[in-house]
Enzyme design. Structure first.
Site, PDB file in Angstrom:
ATOM      1  N   TRP A 155      12.575 -35.507  10.380  1.00 27.84           N
ATOM      2  CA  TRP A 155      13.417 -36.413  11.162  1.00 27.84           C
ATOM      3  C   TRP A 155      14.599 -35.673  11.780  1.00 27.84           C
ATOM      4  O   TRP A 155      15.286 -36.200  12.640  1.00 27.84           O
ATOM      5  CB  TRP A 155      13.890 -37.587  10.313  1.00 27.84           C
ATOM      6  CG  TRP A 155      14.946 -37.293   9.268  1.00 27.84           C
ATOM      7  CD1 TRP A 155      14.972 -36.274   8.379  1.00 27.84           C
ATOM      8  CD2 TRP A 155      16.137 -38.066   9.021  1.00 27.84           C
ATOM      9  NE1 TRP A 155      16.087 -36.353   7.574  1.00 27.84           N
ATOM     10  CE2 TRP A 155      16.816 -37.450   7.941  1.00 27.84           C
ATOM     11  CE3 TRP A 155      16.676 -39.221   9.578  1.00 27.84           C
ATOM     12  CZ2 TRP A 155      18.013 -37.940   7.422  1.00 27.84           C
ATOM     13  CZ3 TRP A 155      17.874 -39.712   9.056  1.00 27.84           C
ATOM     14  CH2 TRP A 155      18.534 -39.073   7.997  1.00 27.84           C
ATOM     15  N   ASP A 156      14.814 -34.437  11.323  1.00 28.35           N
ATOM     16  CA  ASP A 156      15.845 -33.582  11.908  1.00 28.35           C
ATOM     17  C   ASP A 156      15.752 -33.589  13.436  1.00 28.35           C
ATOM     18  O   ASP A 156      16.770 -33.586  14.137  1.00 28.35           O
ATOM     19  CB  ASP A 156      15.667 -32.131  11.441  1.00 28.35           C
ATOM     20  CG  ASP A 156      15.599 -31.978   9.941  1.00 28.35           C
ATOM     21  OD1 ASP A 156      15.240 -32.945   9.248  1.00 28.35           O
ATOM     22  OD2 ASP A 156      15.878 -30.871   9.449  1.00 28.35           O
ATOM     23  N   GLN A 214      23.058 -37.030   0.397  1.00 27.67           N
ATOM     24  CA  GLN A 214      23.540 -36.861   1.762  1.00 27.67           C
ATOM     25  C   GLN A 214      23.824 -38.236   2.354  1.00 27.67           C
ATOM     26  O   GLN A 214      23.579 -39.255   1.721  1.00 27.67           O
ATOM     27  CB  GLN A 214      22.505 -36.146   2.615  1.00 27.67           C
ATOM     28  CG  GLN A 214      21.188 -36.905   2.731  1.00 27.67           C
ATOM     29  CD  GLN A 214      20.071 -36.085   3.344  1.00 27.67           C
ATOM     30  OE1 GLN A 214      20.014 -34.888   3.189  1.00 27.67           O
ATOM     31  NE2 GLN A 214      19.182 -36.742   4.041  1.00 27.67           N
ATOM     32  N   GLU A 256      17.893 -38.706  -0.764  1.00 32.42           N
ATOM     33  CA  GLU A 256      16.694 -38.337  -1.505  1.00 32.42           C
ATOM     34  C   GLU A 256      16.937 -38.187  -3.004  1.00 32.42           C
ATOM     35  O   GLU A 256      16.027 -37.800  -3.744  1.00 32.42           O
ATOM     36  CB  GLU A 256      16.100 -37.066  -0.912  1.00 32.42           C
ATOM     37  CG  GLU A 256      15.570 -37.294   0.495  1.00 32.42           C
ATOM     38  CD  GLU A 256      15.201 -36.019   1.233  1.00 32.42           C
ATOM     39  OE1 GLU A 256      14.552 -36.136   2.287  1.00 32.42           O
ATOM     40  OE2 GLU A 256      15.571 -34.921   0.768  1.00 32.42           O
TER      41      GLU A 256
END
Length: 784
Positions: free
Chosen positions: A353-354, A610, A495
């Site tokens: 998805w970066d 994150q 995550e």
């Protein structure tokens, strides 16, 4: 030591370098000083070899699976960069003898790597050596090397062994069958091999030329052909003060290249050999000039200028832009951008998805053609996404968490050792980190808003948005107690939380995906075309539309709590235990918490790897009030460890949005330091492409305040005190703009005239730019 001040004069803030040699830090410099052009990437290994090195060369898209139990990865191409050098019979090696002077620099302006060494051997003989290297931006297949070797104290016998080494692997995994090896005219070498499973033919050539004091000299090299290796060895007697110049020009071609489709392997070898014969006649200097010219043209179109107290900031944004250029496959829309670009083996060359959330925005606003390549890559992999949906019992298109060439899921199943059980950790992301599907649709829609590319939407974009919406419609499950549809058993962007229900980011983005598909369907119903009618019939969109409506109206969206306006990250996060996170918030290395807790334990703690809810507040900013954003910042930011390189940039942008420019500036510095900073182990597996894209977003979206909610360009600057001004180019719906920002004013100049009128918002006021017009707005007043 890593240096930021080695560029002088016109090269000030254009050069990164090191001023001493330390074998422990080879991997750091190999990654951050990598060379490339989007077609190939070459790590900046030294010419002489060390056991600690990772000698990598990758060509975009050439995925292969080395064995039945492995996932596909970008294979390490045969190496051309190593040179064996003997000085009076003694092998040159910087762990022997005495280094009197040492420097290595990467010139971001010309993309040339340069290393200079003055070295004295154990017998007291002194040598000056200069090594230069580039990967051409002018000819995507080409790499050039030049070694200049000067005995300083006495005449010397100098031997150089150069060739092509096909013995390289991906951390031990061999991806190529035994290659065919040829030597031509005692100057040129050919090495051709095919990948073991995907059967992609790769042919590498190199050409050698030797000069003494600028005069070419004839040589009779010693020829060697070994298993997976072919080389030439030259020996010269060189007087003190004379300079032996050794030039090596190499090229790489593959059967995957668009220009070589349908060619037989023999023809591929012939064509690429002829090309190198022609290119090599130009010599290193002229070929470098061709590449440097292409780089100058590139920089003229995209250079960002920052004036302020910290010169590192100017270097950091140029470093980011350099890597964004060399990671992007501008030559081919079949390939994505890997999480490590083409700079290392980390994440096996896969796309995440970066791309849509952290990298694509840069190209949307600076290089729309490259942005189109990225969204077309997702169209090329749409069938793979459909296969994944079907395999998992769903309909529509379910994009893989890790994507390679086909769009099928390629995430490994097992990861690092569990610190508690001592067994491998199960990797669940490939199965249940499903927000990637709406992230892809979001990227498609952002591309459309920024470019107005209707042809892409008609032929590809609408299909992606509607097929992803159909996936979400089939993915939702009904909760009779709540009287709503839910998304159960997922991993959100955080995550450290696995197997959760109703992750806020996932649910909201799925809802956005459904609503966007509904809007597209309704728009196309009012202006039907033959292409739309075919798509509607093929995908049974009339029936799908009814389902999208029903599901979108009834999907569960976690709302801000009445007590404190905090949005639950998932159904259970806010009820998990609290611990003191000080140790992990102050860590010098990422993921230290996993040395004290395993994933099951971390799953039960209010801690985030994150940005999670924070990403939601940024992407769907118009969904939430300022007060809600502030409340969630106060709650989640202290619980976020930034154990992913994706995180700092998002927090920096949100800090700008929330009126905390100095905190935003500090976070920008931390994001810039992930690769470019002095942590000498941070980039061993390759640079962090999402963070690299995030650096640009911090500057343009955060400090520059550029956004496009609903498709209208908005500029709301928030410069940090450390900066006096910020200037950057910007493409918007086909027109090129130049934005100049100070603490007092914003100037927007429309440099092209594709659209007669361009509407935009500056500091909360609406304006219209006509033709090639410039406008200056005083900040906080809205006056022209």
């Amino acid at each position: 030591m890593l240096r930021y001040d080695m560029g002088e004069g016109e090269l000030r803030n254009w050069v990164i370098g090191e001023d001493s040699f330390n074998v422990r830090y080879l991997a750091k410099y190999e990654a951050i000083m990598s060379l490339g052009n989007g077609y190939m990437g070459v790590r900046a290994c030294t010419e002489e070899s060390y056991p600690q090195e990772t000698r990598n060369c990758f060509v975009a898209g050439t995925f292969n699976r080395s064995g039945a139990s492995e996932v596909t990865e970008l294979p390490n191409i045969a190496d051309v960069t190593e040179l064996g050098i003997w000085l009076d019979g003694e092998g040159f090696h910087l762990e022997k003898g005495n280094i009197e002077e040492y420097s290595r620099t990467l010139n971001l302006q010309t993309a040339e790597l340069n290393r200079r060494v003055i070295w004295r051997n154990d017998r007291g003989n002194r040598f000056e050596m200069v090594f230069r290297r580039f990967v051409s931006l002018h000819n995507k297949h080409l790499l050039g090397m030049r070694a200049e070797l000067t005995p300083c104290t006495a005449a010397a016998e100098i031997s150089i062994r150069s060739g092509i080494n096909g013995q390289v692997t991906n951390s031990g995994a061999q991806h190529f069958a035994e290659g065919d090896k040829r030597i031509y005219d005692k100057k040129m070498i050919q090495y051709a091999a095919a990948t073991t499973e995907s059967n992609i033919h790769v042919v590498t050539h190199c050409h050698h030329r030797c000069l003494v004091d600028d005069a070419e000299v004839a040589a009779e090299p010693r020829l060697s052909i070994e298993r997976r290796k072919v080389s030439l060895e030259y020996t010269f007697q060189v007087e003190a003060g004379q300079t032996l110049v050794f030039e090596k020009i190499a090229n790489i071609h593959t059967s995957l290249d668009l220009e070589h489709r349908q060619q037989e392997a023999a023809k591929l070898c012939e064509v690429s050999l002829d090309e190198l014969r022609l290119e090599a006649t130009k010599g290193y200097g002229e070929l470098l000039q061709d590449s440097a010219k292409a780089w100058r043209e590139k920089w003229a179109a995209l250079d960002i200028k920052i004036k302020g107290m910290q010169e590192f900031d100017q270097l950091a944004i140029r470093f980011a832009q350099y890597h964004l250029v060399i990671m992007a496959p501008a030559h081919d829309n079949r390939f994505g951008i890997a999480a490590k670009g083409l700079t290392g083996e980390g994440y096996k060359g896969h796309s995440f998805w970066d791309t849509e959330i952290f990298i694509q925005p840069y190209f949307l606003f600076t290089d729309p053609g490259m942005a189109r390549n990225l969204v077309e890559y997702r169209y090329h992999t749409l069938d793979g996404a459909r296969r994944k949906a079907k395999e998992n019992g769903y309909r529509g298109a379910m994009y893989p968490w890790e994507s390679a060439l086909t769009g099928d899921e390629v995430t490994p199943e097992w990861g690092p050792v569990d610190v508690v059980t001592g067994t491998p950790t199960r990797i669940w992301t490939g199965l249940i980190e499903q927000h990637i599907t709406s992230d892809v649709a979001y990227g498609v829609w952002q591309y459309y808003l920024a470019t107005g590319d209707q042809l892409f939407m008609d032929t590809k974009g609408y299909e992606i948005i509607m097929e992803t919406a159909t996936f979400w419609a089939s993915r939702l499950t009904w909760n009779d107690a709540r009287k709503c549809f839910e998304i159960k058993d997922v991993i959100g962007p955080d995550e450290y939380k696995e197997h959760v229900d109703n992750n806020a980011y996932t649910n909201y983005m799925a809802h956005w995906n459904l609503q966007t598909a509904i809007a597209c369907y309704e728009k196309l119903q009012h202006a039907p075309s033959g292409m739309w009618i075919q798509l509607r019939n093929r995908l049974q969109l009339d029936k799908a539309y009814e389902e999208w409506q029903q599901k979108a109206e009834n999907i569960y969206l976690p709302r801000p709590r009445e007590t404190d306006l905090v949005i639950p990250q998932d159904d259970t996060y806010l009820g998990k235990k609290l611990i003191d996170l000080t140790k992990y918030r102050n860590q010098q290395e990422v993921a230290l918490i996993l040395e004290d807790y395993n994933m099951d334990q971390v799953n039960d703690i209010q801690v985030s790897k994150q940005a999670d809810v924070m990403v939601l507040l940024y992407l769907l900013e118009h969904y939430f009030s300022y007060e809600v954003k502030q409340a969630n910042w106060r709650y989640y930011e202290p619980k976020t460890l930034h154990d992913s390189s994706l995180s700092m940039a998002t927090h920096s942008i949100l800090a700008s949005d929330l009126g905390e420019p100095e905190l935003a500036y500090r976070l920008f510095g931390l994001a810039a330091g992930i690769d470019l900073g002095r942590n000498m182990k941070s980039s061993d597996q390759g640079i962090h492409t999402a963070s690299i894209g995030g650096i640009w977003k911090c500057v343009v979206f955060g400090f520059g305040g550029v956004r496009a909610p609903g498709g209208q360009l908005r500029i709301q600057p928030r410069l940090p005190e450390a900066w006096d001004s910020l200037s950057f180019p910007l493409y918007w719906q086909g027109d090129l703009l130049k934005i100049d920002i100070t603490h007092d004013a914003v100037q927007v100049a429309k440099l092209t005239d594709l659209n007669a009128s361009l509407r935009l918002s500056i500091d909360g006021q609406n304006y219209s730019l006509e033709s090639k017009e410039s406008i200056t707005v005083s900040l906080n007043t809205g006056k022209r």
